[in-house]
Design a protein around this motif. Structure first.
Motif, PDB file in Angstrom:
ATOM      1  N   PRO A 175       9.731  -3.395  -5.541  1.00  0.00           N
ATOM      2  CA  PRO A 175       9.631  -2.983  -4.027  1.00  0.00           C
ATOM      3  C   PRO A 175       8.824  -1.540  -3.826  1.00  0.00           C
ATOM      4  CG  PRO A 175      11.644  -4.147  -4.307  1.00  0.00           C
ATOM      5  CD  PRO A 175      11.021  -3.788  -5.461  1.00  0.00           C
ATOM      6  N   TRP A 176       9.478  -0.605  -4.723  1.00  0.00           N
ATOM      7  CA  TRP A 176       9.067   0.907  -4.254  1.00  0.00           C
ATOM      8  C   TRP A 176       7.633   1.144  -5.126  1.00  0.00           C
ATOM      9  CZ3 TRP A 176       8.070   4.048  -8.411  1.00  0.00           C
ATOM     10  CH2 TRP A 176       8.871   3.844  -9.617  1.00  0.00           C
ATOM     11  N   ILE A 177       7.278   0.075  -6.267  1.00  0.00           N
ATOM     12  CA  ILE A 177       6.222   0.204  -6.794  1.00  0.00           C
ATOM     13  C   ILE A 177       5.240  -0.264  -6.220  1.00  0.00           C
ATOM     14  CG2 ILE A 177       4.974  -0.658  -9.088  1.00  0.00           C
ATOM     15  CD1 ILE A 177       7.211  -0.700 -10.593  1.00  0.00           C
ATOM     16  N   TYR A 178       5.188  -1.367  -5.560  1.00  0.00           N
ATOM     17  CA  TYR A 178       4.260  -1.659  -4.705  1.00  0.00           C
ATOM     18  C   TYR A 178       3.957  -0.925  -3.421  1.00  0.00           C
ATOM     19  CZ  TYR A 178       3.882  -6.359  -7.126  1.00  0.00           C
ATOM     20  OH  TYR A 178       3.761  -7.320  -7.943  1.00  0.00           O
ATOM     21  N   PHE A 179       4.966  -0.399  -2.769  1.00  0.00           N
ATOM     22  CA  PHE A 179       4.831   0.550  -1.781  1.00  0.00           C
ATOM     23  C   PHE A 179       4.246   1.713  -2.088  1.00  0.00           C
ATOM     24  CE2 PHE A 179       6.756   4.034   1.272  1.00  0.00           C
ATOM     25  CZ  PHE A 179       6.102   3.256   2.203  1.00  0.00           C
ATOM     26  N   LEU A 180       4.268   2.154  -3.365  1.00  0.00           N
ATOM     27  CA  LEU A 180       3.754   3.610  -3.888  1.00  0.00           C
ATOM     28  C   LEU A 180       2.147   2.993  -3.853  1.00  0.00           C
ATOM     29  CD1 LEU A 180       3.482   6.260  -4.995  1.00  0.00           C
ATOM     30  CD2 LEU A 180       3.999   5.322  -7.307  1.00  0.00           C
ATOM     31  N   PHE A 181       1.842   2.213  -4.372  1.00  0.00           N
ATOM     32  CA  PHE A 181       0.106   1.516  -4.429  1.00  0.00           C
ATOM     33  C   PHE A 181      -0.180   1.418  -3.086  1.00  0.00           C
ATOM     34  CE2 PHE A 181       1.151   0.989  -9.143  1.00  0.00           C
ATOM     35  CZ  PHE A 181      -0.016   1.390  -9.624  1.00  0.00           C
ATOM     36  N   PHE A 182       0.644   0.909  -2.171  1.00  0.00           N
ATOM     37  CA  PHE A 182       0.330   0.744  -0.780  1.00  0.00           C
ATOM     38  C   PHE A 182      -0.204   2.079  -0.198  1.00  0.00           C
ATOM     39  CE2 PHE A 182       1.832   1.295   3.553  1.00  0.00           C
ATOM     40  CZ  PHE A 182       1.012   0.853   4.280  1.00  0.00           C
ATOM     41  N   LEU A 183       0.590   3.076  -0.367  1.00  0.00           N
ATOM     42  CA  LEU A 183       0.322   4.368   0.282  1.00  0.00           C
ATOM     43  C   LEU A 183      -0.889   4.858  -0.337  1.00  0.00           C
ATOM     44  CD1 LEU A 183       3.879   6.142  -0.040  1.00  0.00           C
ATOM     45  CD2 LEU A 183       2.488   5.071   1.970  1.00  0.00           C
ATOM     46  N   ILE A 184      -1.268   4.636  -1.831  1.00  0.00           N
ATOM     47  CA  ILE A 184      -2.384   5.140  -2.289  1.00  0.00           C
ATOM     48  C   ILE A 184      -3.741   4.526  -1.863  1.00  0.00           C
ATOM     49  CG2 ILE A 184      -3.643   5.062  -4.702  1.00  0.00           C
ATOM     50  CD1 ILE A 184      -1.030   5.519  -6.137  1.00  0.00           C
ATOM     51  N   TYR A 185      -3.421   3.228  -1.862  1.00  0.00           N
ATOM     52  CA  TYR A 185      -4.583   2.509  -1.164  1.00  0.00           C
ATOM     53  C   TYR A 185      -5.090   2.896   0.361  1.00  0.00           C
ATOM     54  CZ  TYR A 185      -5.757  -0.601  -5.237  1.00  0.00           C
ATOM     55  OH  TYR A 185      -5.973  -0.827  -6.313  1.00  0.00           O
ATOM     56  N   SER A 186      -4.060   2.924   1.011  1.00  0.00           N
ATOM     57  CA  SER A 186      -4.024   3.760   2.670  1.00  0.00           C
ATOM     58  C   SER A 186      -4.824   4.901   2.580  1.00  0.00           C
ATOM     59  CB  SER A 186      -2.820   3.691   2.985  1.00  0.00           C
ATOM     60  OG  SER A 186      -1.826   2.549   3.115  1.00  0.00           O
ATOM     61  N   ILE A 187      -4.365   5.853   1.733  1.00  0.00           N
ATOM     62  CA  ILE A 187      -5.277   7.060   1.516  1.00  0.00           C
ATOM     63  C   ILE A 187      -6.444   7.226   1.228  1.00  0.00           C
ATOM     64  CG2 ILE A 187      -5.171   9.248   0.302  1.00  0.00           C
ATOM     65  CD1 ILE A 187      -2.214   9.388  -0.123  1.00  0.00           C
ATOM     66  N   LEU A 188      -6.827   6.046   0.107  1.00  0.00           N
ATOM     67  CA  LEU A 188      -8.154   5.819  -0.084  1.00  0.00           C
ATOM     68  C   LEU A 188      -9.014   5.375   1.043  1.00  0.00           C
ATOM     69  CD1 LEU A 188      -8.014   4.178  -3.672  1.00  0.00           C
ATOM     70  CD2 LEU A 188      -8.648   6.409  -3.115  1.00  0.00           C
ATOM     71  N   ALA A 394      -1.703  -3.599 -14.345  1.00  0.00           N
ATOM     72  CA  ALA A 394      -2.417  -4.366 -13.634  1.00  0.00           C
ATOM     73  C   ALA A 394      -3.096  -3.770 -12.407  1.00  0.00           C
ATOM     74  CB  ALA A 394      -1.848  -5.945 -13.085  1.00  0.00           C
ATOM     75  N   GLU A 395      -2.018  -2.974 -11.569  1.00  0.00           N
ATOM     76  CA  GLU A 395      -2.404  -2.049 -10.450  1.00  0.00           C
ATOM     77  C   GLU A 395      -3.276  -1.072 -10.650  1.00  0.00           C
ATOM     78  OE1 GLU A 395      -2.029  -3.380  -7.565  1.00  0.00           O
ATOM     79  OE2 GLU A 395      -1.016  -5.159  -7.711  1.00  0.00           O
ATOM     80  N   LEU A 396      -2.889  -0.449 -11.895  1.00  0.00           N
ATOM     81  CA  LEU A 396      -3.794   0.905 -12.233  1.00  0.00           C
ATOM     82  C   LEU A 396      -5.156   0.381 -12.518  1.00  0.00           C
ATOM     83  CD1 LEU A 396      -1.124   2.852 -14.409  1.00  0.00           C
ATOM     84  CD2 LEU A 396      -1.951   3.635 -12.217  1.00  0.00           C
TER      85      LEU A 396
END
Length: 441
Positions: A175-188, A394-396
């Motif tokens: 859950p927190w791994i997916y949320f971290l990548f969500f924040l990264i893509y939101s910033i992008l 995979a996400e990286l």
């Protein structure tokens, strides 16, 4: 003949166990007149404080006509690790045992001789051995057909709060791994909006499409975060899985479409698509619909559903076809740029475009190879405690691909191309000639 059938059934289950990933939640399964010798239900990574709640209802046994009453001690549920199952299979082959319940390598949950004329059985088992276990139903009575409703819940208890965690031990951090990548893509996405606004005079339609892909990816990760978070706490997704499937479907289609459109040079090199390029899209989009449908069936029926193996093969076949199809437009664009370099006299400009498309071709191949092959290998060889690492990898890789695509195809002012002197033009012509020679070799 019955022994051969039992061996083949055990072999199929062994292959299935070795080729599945860990799935965890409260799962309900209906079995109707099934005579299979082994039926795997679910797989879970337990800690030292694991629990298994098993509720079996509406139990009905169908005996073959003329057969004596079977030995129900050879019918029931057990837990088994992947390594232990291989040894059990070996014991059956060497005829040391004739049924998995005779092996000391399994953890027996209960057998049907304990039913005592009842049509249901409820049990809660404490699992103190930290390992990756599969819940399996075994039926060593030839031709005995079983019907039942099975609800299984596997979870670990938190050492401090004693709360239930329905995610497998290797995926509790998702859950927190997916949320971290969500924040990264939101910033992008925010950065990309700023780029589009600041360079709005050189923005093409493809750039807005790239923004849509970014936003869909972020929303997909947000839904995945909530999906895994609810499963972690309650064992069910509470509807978030539906939103996840919707955004996953849209993200998959738009990503492959974006790769095709960039490969064709649509919008920034030419305002239209050729017929053969439209045909690629007509192939890729329906195949992505089939791939997403297969993924939904696999997720909802579990890794051991009766049709899950078939749907996995469908998903892999469709995914491979899509990955190959998106490469053709890039190859066509490279070919067109080579031909243009020989005729229009703009060697430097064509060299820049050609180099960019060659790089993009290589990056797309690397992205496909890494996310389809390397990530799968990582899932296979990594301990169940570290299964989250394949998700991060995979996400990286996906993030790196998005950043590369955005950076290299961002809105640009093309005036510098026309400020090139004769020496640079000649050098570019020589480089193009060298690339042509390499291509011919």
């Amino acid at each position: 003949m019955a022994a051969v059938y039992r061996f083949l059934s055990l072999l199929v289950i062994a292959i299935t166990l070795l080729s599945t990933t860990t799935v965890a939640e409260i799962r309900s399964t209906e079995i109707r007149s099934d005579a299979r010798s082994t039926i795997p239900f679910d797989e879970f990574g337990f800690t030292h404080s694991g629990r298994l709640e098993l509720n079996v209802t509406r139990i009905a046994l169908s005996y073959p006509d003329g057969d004596p009453k079977p030995d129900l001690k050879q019918v029931g549920f057990f837990l088994c690790t992947r390594d232990a199952w291989i040894h059990v299979l070996d014991q059956v082959v060497r005829r040391v045992i004739s049924c998995p319940f005779q092996s000391d390598l399994i953890k027996q949950i209960f057998t049907f001789d304990k039913l005592q004329n009842s049509h249901r059985y409820d049990s809660t088992s404490n699992i103190t051995e930290a390992n990756l276990f599969t819940l399996v139903f075994g039926n060593c009575v030839p031709n005995l057909k079983v019907s039942m409703g099975v609800q299984s819940a596997m979870y670990n208890l938190d050492d401090k709060s004693n709360r239930r965690d329905y995610l497998s031990a290797g995926k509790t951090n998702l859950p927190w791994i997916y949320f971290l990548f969500f924040l990264i893509y939101s910033i992008l996405a925010g950065i990309w909006i700023y780029v589009l606004y600041s360079k709005r005079l050189s923005v093409f339609r493809i750039h807005f499409f790239m923004l849509a892909v970014l936003m869909l990816k972020a929303l997909n990760l947000l839904c995945e975060t909530e999906d895994k978070s609810y499963i972690k706490r309650t064992g069910t997704a509470h509807g978030w899985d539906v939103l996840f499937y919707i955004f996953s479907f849209l993200k998959g289609i738009t990503l492959f479409t974006l790769i095709v459109l960039i490969g064709t040079g649509w919008s920034f090199l030419k305002p239209y698509l050729q017929d053969k390029e439209k045909k690629v899209l007509m192939i890729v989009i329906p195949l992505q619909v089939i791939a997403n449908l297969a993924q939904v069936v696999i997720d909802e029926t579990g890794p051991f559903g009766q049709d899950s193996y078939t749907w996995k093969q469908v998903f892999l076949l469709v995914d491979v076809i899509c990955c190959c199809a998106v490469l053709f437009p890039i190859v066509w664009s490279i070919k067109n740029l080579r031909e243009a370099a020989r005729t229009d006299g703009k060697a430097a400009v064509n060299l820049m475009k050609l180099t960019l498309f060659r790089q993009y071709y290589i990056v797309v191949i690397c992205y496909i190879y890494f996310t389809r092959v390397v990530v799968y290998a990582l899932e296979t060889i990594t301990s169940y405690r570290y299964q989250w690492t394949s998700v991060v990898a995979a996400e990286l890789a996906t993030l790196a691909f998005y950043v590369f695509t955005g950076y290299n195809f961002k809105p640009k002012v093309h005036n510098p191309y026309f400020a090139l002197d004769d020496e640079e033009e000649e050098a570019a012509a020589e480089e193009l000639k060298r690339l042509d020679d390499e291509f011919e070799l």
